[in-house]
Design a protein around this motif. Sequence first.
Motif, PDB file in Angstrom:
ATOM      1  N   PHE A   1       2.877   7.123  -4.192  1.00  0.00           N
ATOM      2  CA  PHE A   1       2.122   6.105  -4.938  1.00  0.00           C
ATOM      3  C   PHE A   1       2.931   4.835  -5.174  1.00  0.00           C
ATOM      4  O   PHE A   1       2.353   3.781  -5.468  1.00  0.00           O
ATOM      5  CB  PHE A   1       1.609   6.670  -6.265  1.00  0.00           C
TER       6      PHE A   1
ATOM      7  N   TYR B   1      -5.411  12.496  -3.271  1.00  0.00           N
ATOM      8  CA  TYR B   1      -5.103  11.086  -3.396  1.00  0.00           C
ATOM      9  C   TYR B   1      -3.963  10.653  -2.474  1.00  0.00           C
ATOM     10  O   TYR B   1      -3.927   9.513  -2.011  1.00  0.00           O
ATOM     11  CB  TYR B   1      -4.686  10.754  -4.837  1.00  0.00           C
TER      12      TYR B   1
ATOM     13  N   PHE C   1      -2.514   4.438 -12.017  1.00  0.00           N
ATOM     14  CA  PHE C   1      -2.796   3.140 -11.394  1.00  0.00           C
ATOM     15  C   PHE C   1      -3.373   2.147 -12.408  1.00  0.00           C
ATOM     16  O   PHE C   1      -3.051   0.956 -12.357  1.00  0.00           O
ATOM     17  CB  PHE C   1      -3.760   3.317 -10.219  1.00  0.00           C
TER      18      PHE C   1
ATOM     19  N   GLY D   1      -7.056   3.741  -6.060  1.00  0.00           N
ATOM     20  CA  GLY D   1      -5.925   3.168  -6.777  1.00  0.00           C
ATOM     21  C   GLY D   1      -6.016   1.659  -6.894  1.00  0.00           C
ATOM     22  O   GLY D   1      -5.664   1.084  -7.933  1.00  0.00           O
TER      23      GLY D   1
END
Length: 351
Positions: free
Chosen positions: A130, A192, A65, A202
């Motif tokens: 993500f 996460y 990130f 993030g």
Amino acid sequence: MQAYSRRYDIDWLRVITIGLLLVYHVAIGFQAWGIMIGFIVSKGTWESLWIPMTMLNVWRIPLLFFVSGMGVYFAIQNRNWKQLLIERGGRLLIPFVFGIFVIAPIHVYIWQHYYQLPSNYIYGPAHLWFLGNIFAYVVILLPVFFYLKKNEEGRIVIGIKRLLSNPLGLLVIILTFIAEVVFIDPHPYEMYAMTWHGFVLGLLAFFFGFCFVLSGPVFWNMMLKWRWLFLIVASILFRYRLTQFQMHVPAHLLAIESCVWIFSVFAFGYKYLNHPGRTLRYLSEAAYPVYILHMIFLFLGSMLIFPLTIAVQLQFTFVLLFTAIGCFVFYELFIRRINIIRPLFGLKMKK
């Protein structure tokens, strides 16, 4: 506005981070609990393999990130906000949707087949979760980023640069990540994917990554000067974690350890990786498609190799090689060369 040449160390770190994610996923296949999170697991476990993996676990995703936020800084230098949304939408959302409905169901089907379960079409973000987070961060922080871009001589940007020119400024960043775990109280810290902890952590990393590049050479020279301290502190914290029962330590210590590992990675990367090359050019384009694909080849390799009566160390080596070679061959023969499928894997179509 400051002029920046291309930062090859950041390109290298993105490639290395994606490579570490692949190795990490292969390692899960040798942990008994891997089946509980949808991995094909070897009958022979390799518990000591998890020692280096648990070191990676606290900083591998946050680092991704940070690097993504840095990339946005460079992207907005020659784009307006509409162009940035279109560019990031193509690079993130198209592979994300394609992965949800095509890539994830394929590797889930292989998992079902291996464990002789009913074959059902199951879709979801899986290992690509993500990508949705990063696009959300772009949308959320877009006004802030363009404001900072247009006011690089203003008080706020000058204040950010002054703060990050001093190693004590990094304490502010560390305290922000500590506040995140105190407020959200994640269990475990390393969870996460599709959690509020992962999303907020993030978002912070994405913003600070942007600020790191915004701060310019003074910040990076400061990081370079203190690189050994970052590495020593991170190693001490990891060593302490290893001495605790089941490596359980308070979440705020994990947040500190995560930050100093990341600081050391950026500092050493800035010193040793900021150079171009043919290998970097190739891997910079290949890394993203390879990561999107890798779970399919990982599960295929696991299905073929895990039944073999060989040492787990050889199984790990063979599965890793099968995954990497399979992904790169598929990339080279199909993704790279067939223009119409390039956007499905986050690449621009060739003119």
